[in-house]
Design a protein around this motif. Structure first.
Motif, PDB file in Angstrom:
ATOM      1  N   GLY A 133       0.630 -31.095   7.757  1.00  0.00           N
ATOM      2  CA  GLY A 133       1.494 -31.174   6.587  1.00  0.00           C
ATOM      3  C   GLY A 133       1.296 -32.440   5.788  1.00  0.00           C
ATOM      4  O   GLY A 133       1.666 -32.500   4.607  1.00  0.00           O
ATOM      5  N   THR A 134       0.734 -33.468   6.405  1.00  0.00           N
ATOM      6  CA  THR A 134       0.464 -34.726   5.711  1.00  0.00           C
ATOM      7  C   THR A 134      -0.969 -35.150   6.006  1.00  0.00           C
ATOM      8  O   THR A 134      -1.529 -34.794   7.050  1.00  0.00           O
ATOM      9  CB  THR A 134       1.422 -35.836   6.175  1.00  0.00           C
ATOM     10  OG1 THR A 134       1.295 -35.999   7.595  1.00  0.00           O
ATOM     11  CG2 THR A 134       2.862 -35.481   5.831  1.00  0.00           C
ATOM     12  N   GLU A 135      -1.555 -35.902   5.102  1.00  0.00           N
ATOM     13  CA  GLU A 135      -2.925 -36.357   5.305  1.00  0.00           C
ATOM     14  C   GLU A 135      -3.017 -37.205   6.566  1.00  0.00           C
ATOM     15  O   GLU A 135      -2.210 -38.115   6.792  1.00  0.00           O
ATOM     16  CB  GLU A 135      -3.386 -37.176   4.105  1.00  0.00           C
ATOM     17  CG  GLU A 135      -4.840 -37.594   4.185  1.00  0.00           C
ATOM     18  CD  GLU A 135      -5.298 -38.319   2.951  1.00  0.00           C
ATOM     19  OE1 GLU A 135      -6.452 -38.798   2.942  1.00  0.00           O
ATOM     20  OE2 GLU A 135      -4.504 -38.406   1.984  1.00  0.00           O
ATOM     21  N   GLY A 136      -3.980 -36.862   7.419  1.00  0.00           N
ATOM     22  CA  GLY A 136      -4.147 -37.585   8.670  1.00  0.00           C
ATOM     23  C   GLY A 136      -3.198 -37.161   9.768  1.00  0.00           C
ATOM     24  O   GLY A 136      -3.183 -37.758  10.842  1.00  0.00           O
ATOM     25  N   GLY A 137      -2.423 -36.099   9.528  1.00  0.00           N
ATOM     26  CA  GLY A 137      -1.471 -35.630  10.527  1.00  0.00           C
ATOM     27  C   GLY A 137      -2.104 -34.711  11.544  1.00  0.00           C
ATOM     28  O   GLY A 137      -3.330 -34.553  11.621  1.00  0.00           O
ATOM     29  N   VAL A 138      -1.263 -34.084  12.336  1.00  0.00           N
ATOM     30  CA  VAL A 138      -1.699 -33.196  13.414  1.00  0.00           C
ATOM     31  C   VAL A 138      -1.700 -31.752  12.910  1.00  0.00           C
ATOM     32  O   VAL A 138      -0.674 -31.245  12.453  1.00  0.00           O
ATOM     33  CB  VAL A 138      -0.792 -33.332  14.646  1.00  0.00           C
ATOM     34  CG1 VAL A 138      -1.212 -32.330  15.732  1.00  0.00           C
ATOM     35  CG2 VAL A 138      -0.826 -34.758  15.187  1.00  0.00           C
ATOM     36  N   SER A 139      -2.840 -31.102  12.989  1.00  0.00           N
ATOM     37  CA  SER A 139      -2.933 -29.684  12.673  1.00  0.00           C
ATOM     38  C   SER A 139      -2.931 -28.886  13.970  1.00  0.00           C
ATOM     39  O   SER A 139      -2.960 -29.451  15.066  1.00  0.00           O
ATOM     40  CB  SER A 139      -4.195 -29.397  11.858  1.00  0.00           C
ATOM     41  OG  SER A 139      -5.348 -29.727  12.607  1.00  0.00           O
ATOM     42  N   ALA A 140      -2.898 -27.563  13.850  1.00  0.00           N
ATOM     43  CA  ALA A 140      -2.777 -26.732  15.048  1.00  0.00           C
ATOM     44  C   ALA A 140      -3.593 -25.453  14.918  1.00  0.00           C
ATOM     45  O   ALA A 140      -3.726 -24.886  13.829  1.00  0.00           O
ATOM     46  CB  ALA A 140      -1.312 -26.388  15.309  1.00  0.00           C
ATOM     47  N   THR A 141      -4.155 -25.029  16.028  1.00  0.00           N
ATOM     48  CA  THR A 141      -4.728 -23.695  16.158  1.00  0.00           C
ATOM     49  C   THR A 141      -3.786 -22.892  17.037  1.00  0.00           C
ATOM     50  O   THR A 141      -3.471 -23.301  18.158  1.00  0.00           O
ATOM     51  CB  THR A 141      -6.120 -23.740  16.809  1.00  0.00           C
ATOM     52  OG1 THR A 141      -6.997 -24.525  16.004  1.00  0.00           O
ATOM     53  CG2 THR A 141      -6.696 -22.348  16.954  1.00  0.00           C
ATOM     54  N   VAL A 142      -3.321 -21.771  16.539  1.00  0.00           N
ATOM     55  CA  VAL A 142      -2.360 -20.935  17.262  1.00  0.00           C
ATOM     56  C   VAL A 142      -3.033 -19.616  17.629  1.00  0.00           C
ATOM     57  O   VAL A 142      -3.596 -18.936  16.757  1.00  0.00           O
ATOM     58  CB  VAL A 142      -1.101 -20.673  16.414  1.00  0.00           C
ATOM     59  CG1 VAL A 142      -0.138 -19.751  17.144  1.00  0.00           C
ATOM     60  CG2 VAL A 142      -0.413 -21.988  16.071  1.00  0.00           C
ATOM     61  N   LYS A 143      -2.969 -19.277  18.907  1.00  0.00           N
ATOM     62  CA  LYS A 143      -3.592 -18.043  19.402  1.00  0.00           C
ATOM     63  C   LYS A 143      -2.528 -17.112  19.953  1.00  0.00           C
ATOM     64  O   LYS A 143      -1.759 -17.476  20.845  1.00  0.00           O
ATOM     65  CB  LYS A 143      -4.634 -18.351  20.476  1.00  0.00           C
ATOM     66  CG  LYS A 143      -5.341 -17.081  20.999  1.00  0.00           C
ATOM     67  CD  LYS A 143      -6.488 -17.418  21.931  1.00  0.00           C
ATOM     68  CE  LYS A 143      -6.003 -17.943  23.267  1.00  0.00           C
ATOM     69  NZ  LYS A 143      -7.095 -18.058  24.258  1.00  0.00           N
ATOM     70  N   PHE A 144      -2.475 -15.903  19.407  1.00  0.00           N
ATOM     71  CA  PHE A 144      -1.606 -14.827  19.896  1.00  0.00           C
ATOM     72  C   PHE A 144      -2.470 -13.918  20.760  1.00  0.00           C
ATOM     73  O   PHE A 144      -3.475 -13.379  20.291  1.00  0.00           O
ATOM     74  CB  PHE A 144      -1.025 -14.060  18.711  1.00  0.00           C
ATOM     75  CG  PHE A 144      -0.238 -12.827  19.078  1.00  0.00           C
ATOM     76  CD1 PHE A 144       1.075 -12.919  19.501  1.00  0.00           C
ATOM     77  CD2 PHE A 144      -0.820 -11.577  18.968  1.00  0.00           C
ATOM     78  CE1 PHE A 144       1.798 -11.786  19.820  1.00  0.00           C
ATOM     79  CE2 PHE A 144      -0.106 -10.434  19.284  1.00  0.00           C
ATOM     80  CZ  PHE A 144       1.213 -10.543  19.709  1.00  0.00           C
ATOM     81  N   TYR A 145      -2.110 -13.748  22.028  1.00  0.00           N
ATOM     82  CA  TYR A 145      -2.992 -13.014  22.932  1.00  0.00           C
ATOM     83  C   TYR A 145      -2.197 -12.482  24.135  1.00  0.00           C
ATOM     84  O   TYR A 145      -0.983 -12.679  24.253  1.00  0.00           O
ATOM     85  CB  TYR A 145      -4.124 -13.920  23.413  1.00  0.00           C
ATOM     86  CG  TYR A 145      -3.714 -15.031  24.363  1.00  0.00           C
ATOM     87  CD1 TYR A 145      -4.087 -15.015  25.705  1.00  0.00           C
ATOM     88  CD2 TYR A 145      -2.948 -16.115  23.936  1.00  0.00           C
ATOM     89  CE1 TYR A 145      -3.718 -16.026  26.582  1.00  0.00           C
ATOM     90  CE2 TYR A 145      -2.587 -17.139  24.791  1.00  0.00           C
ATOM     91  CZ  TYR A 145      -2.969 -17.089  26.115  1.00  0.00           C
ATOM     92  OH  TYR A 145      -2.593 -18.082  26.981  1.00  0.00           O
TER      93      TYR A 145
END
Length: 228
Positions: free
Chosen positions: A42-54
């Motif tokens: 959400g902010t530059e340099g922040g934490v992104s996420a990969t979300v897996k539905f399985y």
């Protein structure tokens, strides 16, 4: 950090819907679907996420035993059992967090404030009856919906300090994992018909954390929907 960040997942922000959608049928209609979605920081340099539905389990036919711990009608979970059951069904949700090692709190060697990651989602399960020819009788269908159901924690993996420890001691990136084992539903069918779960829809998934030291107060959100 104490900052509040809310990450959304509108279509215009999606980098990729990784690997598309894979659906494999095993047995008599037990669906195992995997969908992977990228949620940017959400902010530059922040934490992104990969979300897996399985790991979806959609019991077909649907004949759960609310007291069973083993077998095809199983609904109860045994010790350290974090999987949807064969009789009641459910799904799993895996999260990988990116750029954790570049966060100021991480670089300062801080521990998390000790809070756990949490996950919530809207779920909709469609039930009904199969005719003797195997066709689904839509006149018997009904939907069981739950808004923002809290997902169960997979062991200690949503512990924010466990995730930090993994990043500090191992290569790669890590994040929390969750699952749902649904409660049984009563499905009454006319004579000659068989009860079945026709489908599963999961939408409005939110993974959140309240941690002033490293992760901030952050929610990673994706509308989905995901199907099983």
């Amino acid at each position: 950090m104490g900052n509040k960040r809310v990450l959304r997942h509108p279509a215009r922000l999606i980098v990729a819907l990784l690997a598309g959608f894979v659906l494999v049928l095993t047995g008599t209609g037990a669906a195992h679907a995997t969908t992977t979605v990228e949620i940017p920081a959400g902010t530059e340099g922040g934490v992104s996420a990969t979300v897996k539905f399985y790991g979806t389990v959609v019991p077909q036919p649907y004949n759960p035993d609310p007291t069973a711990y083993f077998g095809d009608r199983k609904c109860q979970l045994i010790y350290h059992d974090y999987d949807p059951s064969a009789g009641c069904g459910g799904f799993k949700l895996g999260v990988v967090l990116h750029n954790v090692r570049n966060q100021p709190g991480y670089l300062a060697g801080l521990n998390s404030t000790g809070n756990y990651f949490q996950a919530h989602a809207d779920t909709a399960r469609t039930f009904g009856c199969l005719r003797p020819d195997g066709g689904f009788d839509h006149g018997t269908s009904f939907v069981v919906r739950t808004e923002q159901q809290r997902l169960g924690s997979t062991y200690y993996e949503p512990d924010s300090n466990w995730i930090l420890s993994r990043h500090r001691n191992y290569e790669g990136e890590f994040g929390p994992h969750f699952f749902v084992n649904f409660a049984p539903v009563e499905v009454s069918c006319p004579a000659g018909m068989t009860a079945t779960q026709y489908g599963l829809k999961v939408s409005n998934v939110n993974i959140s954390i309240d941690d002033a030291n490293v992760f901030g107060t952050t929610t990673w959100s994706t509308p989905g929907p995901f199907y099983g």
